[in-house]
Design a protein around this motif. Structure first.
Motif, mmCIF file in Angstrom:
data_model
loop_
_atom_site.group_PDB
_atom_site.id
_atom_site.type_symbol
_atom_site.label_atom_id
_atom_site.label_comp_id
_atom_site.label_asym_id
_atom_site.label_seq_id
_atom_site.Cartn_x
_atom_site.Cartn_y
_atom_site.Cartn_z
ATOM 1 N N ASN A 23 0.824 -1.209 0.000
ATOM 2 C CA ASN A 23 0.000 0.000 0.000
ATOM 3 C C ASN A 23 0.855 1.254 0.000
ATOM 4 O OD1 ASN A 23 -2.432 -1.409 0.009
ATOM 5 N ND2 ASN A 23 -2.430 -1.618 2.243
ATOM 6 N N SER A 24 1.897 1.259 0.832
ATOM 7 C CA SER A 24 2.769 2.444 0.875
ATOM 8 C C SER A 24 3.492 2.640 -0.451
ATOM 9 C CB SER A 24 3.782 2.292 2.017
ATOM 10 O OG SER A 24 4.620 1.160 1.791
ATOM 11 N N ARG A 25 3.968 1.519 -1.056
ATOM 12 C CA ARG A 25 4.632 1.635 -2.348
ATOM 13 C C ARG A 25 3.669 2.097 -3.428
ATOM 14 N NH1 ARG A 25 9.562 2.518 -3.543
ATOM 15 N NH2 ARG A 25 10.142 1.032 -1.908
ATOM 16 N N GLU A 26 2.420 1.651 -3.341
ATOM 17 C CA GLU A 26 1.417 2.092 -4.312
ATOM 18 C C GLU A 26 1.151 3.586 -4.189
ATOM 19 O OE1 GLU A 26 -3.166 0.916 -5.642
ATOM 20 O OE2 GLU A 26 -2.178 -0.089 -3.953
ATOM 21 N N LYS A 27 1.041 4.072 -2.945
ATOM 22 C CA LYS A 27 0.831 5.510 -2.756
ATOM 23 C C LYS A 27 2.020 6.303 -3.276
ATOM 24 C CE LYS A 27 -2.146 4.981 1.309
ATOM 25 N NZ LYS A 27 -2.275 5.214 2.770
ATOM 26 N N TYR A 28 3.244 5.806 -3.025
ATOM 27 C CA TYR A 28 4.432 6.503 -3.495
ATOM 28 C C TYR A 28 4.459 6.576 -5.016
ATOM 29 C CZ TYR A 28 9.358 7.378 -4.514
ATOM 30 O OH TYR A 28 10.533 7.883 -5.012
ATOM 31 N N ASN B 134 1.875 6.349 -7.028
ATOM 32 C CA ASN B 134 0.808 7.243 -7.483
ATOM 33 C C ASN B 134 1.227 8.698 -7.398
ATOM 34 O OD1 ASN B 134 -0.956 5.164 -8.082
ATOM 35 N ND2 ASN B 134 -1.806 5.113 -6.024
ATOM 36 N N ASN B 135 1.930 9.061 -6.311
ATOM 37 C CA ASN B 135 2.388 10.448 -6.178
ATOM 38 C C ASN B 135 3.453 10.778 -7.212
ATOM 39 O OD1 ASN B 135 0.678 10.913 -3.993
ATOM 40 N ND2 ASN B 135 2.176 10.104 -2.524
ATOM 41 N N GLU C 98 1.864 10.981 -10.897
ATOM 42 C CA GLU C 98 0.603 11.724 -11.035
ATOM 43 C C GLU C 98 0.570 12.498 -12.346
ATOM 44 O OE1 GLU C 98 -3.147 12.855 -10.181
ATOM 45 O OE2 GLU C 98 -1.906 11.465 -9.017
#
Length: 422
Positions: free
Chosen positions: A294-299, A301-302, A305
């Protein structure tokens, strides 16, 4: 009719849809048509279908699950139509027997209309019956069989159960308590297995009876053992295997089942204690891995973007270009059709011009005209000659007639003159 129905049935796709429907209705719905087929077969036997329907068309009797399972869709559809027509006729509605090359859609429509006229509801599409098997086919034949039984005034009667004499209940004995008969049976079984180990019960009974009689006669004497203890123990060890009694367990006994349940429960609890630690450890590792994902996915995505935004913009532009292309392709198609029409008209005009030009440059018509004129001149000359001959003949006839008239006139005048002279 059978071949068209077999092609329209579609074995693979139709079977999958029926299984999906059955799964939605419940776990027992998949077996409902088997029970329905068995009821249908019993009703057909009550109607004597083997004599009245099958022998007339030289058909074999139906197996137990004939319309419930796919075997030969063409043959099953023909059998379905034959039985349906016979049952409708049996129910009091005259129905023509379908032939092999009839339209299957028309045949199915006629069967369903007769079923509705008998007051039965039909809540499935007619195409379900083209396969010749399935729950719908069993339902239609079952309804028609019920109506035929009603027409024949058949009524179900209560079953007559045979009278049975009550048997005396056997007295159950505890396995731990062994009677003398059981002991004798066990000893007989051991005799068949091992002839060397043999115990004669009659001898034992006689010995025990004698010992009891001796004890009764020597009640007043003091009991004193003269047997050596060591020898007694050796004798006991020697005879002990022969005196061992095995109790056979019955697998149907509820006590055995309870013991097995307790053993399985203990095994499950002991195995659960060992595996719980591994499962907890695996759960913790999976949770940590999911958090990392999840953290890697958020990173990601940021970080991506702006690329995602560009991709969305490109997708929008692509959709607009596709719309313009579709509009342009529609106009090109319309213009191409118009061009083809104009080309066809132009080809027709060119063909007509070529035909007229070839007729204008061709000298064959002129030659024909000259030949016709020459022929007309020849015919005119011949007609002039004929006219001259006719005029000459007419002139001769007129002259001859005139000469005859003058002669007649002279002939009449001479006698008058002679009469006047006299």
């Amino acid at each position: 009719m059978a071949e068209e129905a077999g092609g329209g049935g579609g074995g693979g796709g139709g079977g999958g849809a029926q299984e999906l429907e059955a799964a939605e209705r419940g776990p027992g719905a998949a077996y409902h048509m088997f029970a329905l087929m068995e009821d249908l077969l019993e009703k057909l036997k009550l109607l004597n279908y083997e004599e009245e329907a099958l022998r007339r068309h030289h058909l074999r009797p139906l197996p137990r699950h004939y319309f419930a399972l796919p075997t030969n869709p063409g043959e099953q559809f023909y059998m379905f139509c034959t039985l349906a027509a016979w049952l409708i006729t049996k129910a009091g509605h005259p129905f023509e027997q379908p032939q092999e090359y009839d339209d299957p859609n028309a045949t199915i429509s006629n069967i369903l209309s007769e079923l509705r006229s008998l007051g039965r509801s039909v809540d499935f599409p007619p195409s379900k019956l083209k396969a010749g098997y399935g729950e719908q086919a069993c339902y239609v034949l079952d309804c028609l069989a019920e109506e035929a039984l009603k027409q024949t005034d058949f009524s179900w009667k209560r079953p007559a159960y045979p009278t049975e004499e009550l048997e005396e209940e056997a007295i159950t004995e505890d396995d731990a308590e062994l009677t003398l008969n059981k002991l004798e049976e066990e000893i007989e079984e051991e005799e068949t297995d091992n002839e060397e180990n043999f115990i004669d019960l009659n001898v034992l009974k006689a010995q025990t009876y004698r010992s009891d009689m001796n004890e009764s006669t020597k009640q007043e004497e003091i009991l004193e053992s003269t047997t050596d203890a060591a020898e007694w123990n050796l004798e006991v060890e020697r005879v002990l295997p022969q005196l061992k009694v095995t109790i056979r367990t019955d697998n149907k006994d509820w006590r055995i089942h309870v013991d097995q349940m307790h053993q399985h429960k203990d095994g499950i609890e002991s195995a659960l204690k060992e595996t719980r630690g591994y499962l907890d450890k695996l759960h913790n590792e999976i949770s940590r891995t999911l958090e990392k994902v999840n953290s890697r996915e958020k990173y990601l995505n940021n970080q991506l973007e702006h690329l995602v935004q560009e991709y969305r913009t490109a997708q929008a532009q692509l959709s607009e270009a596709k719309e313009k292309y579709q509009q342009g392709s529609g106009g090109v198609t319309e213009r191409t059709r118009t061009l083809s029409e104009i080309t066809e008209v132009l080809e027709k005009v060119k063909q007509e011009m070529e035909e007229k030009g070839s007729s204008m440059t061709d000298g064959a018509p002129l030659v024909k005209i000259k030949q016709a004129l020459t022929k007309l001149k020849q015919e005119t000359v011949q007609m002039d000659i004929r006219i001259g001959v006719v005029e000459h003949t007419l002139l001769q006839s007129k002259l001859k007639e005139k000469s005859n008239m003058t002669r007649d006139m002279h002939a009449t005048m001479i006698p008058e003159t002679t009469i006047g002279a006299y």
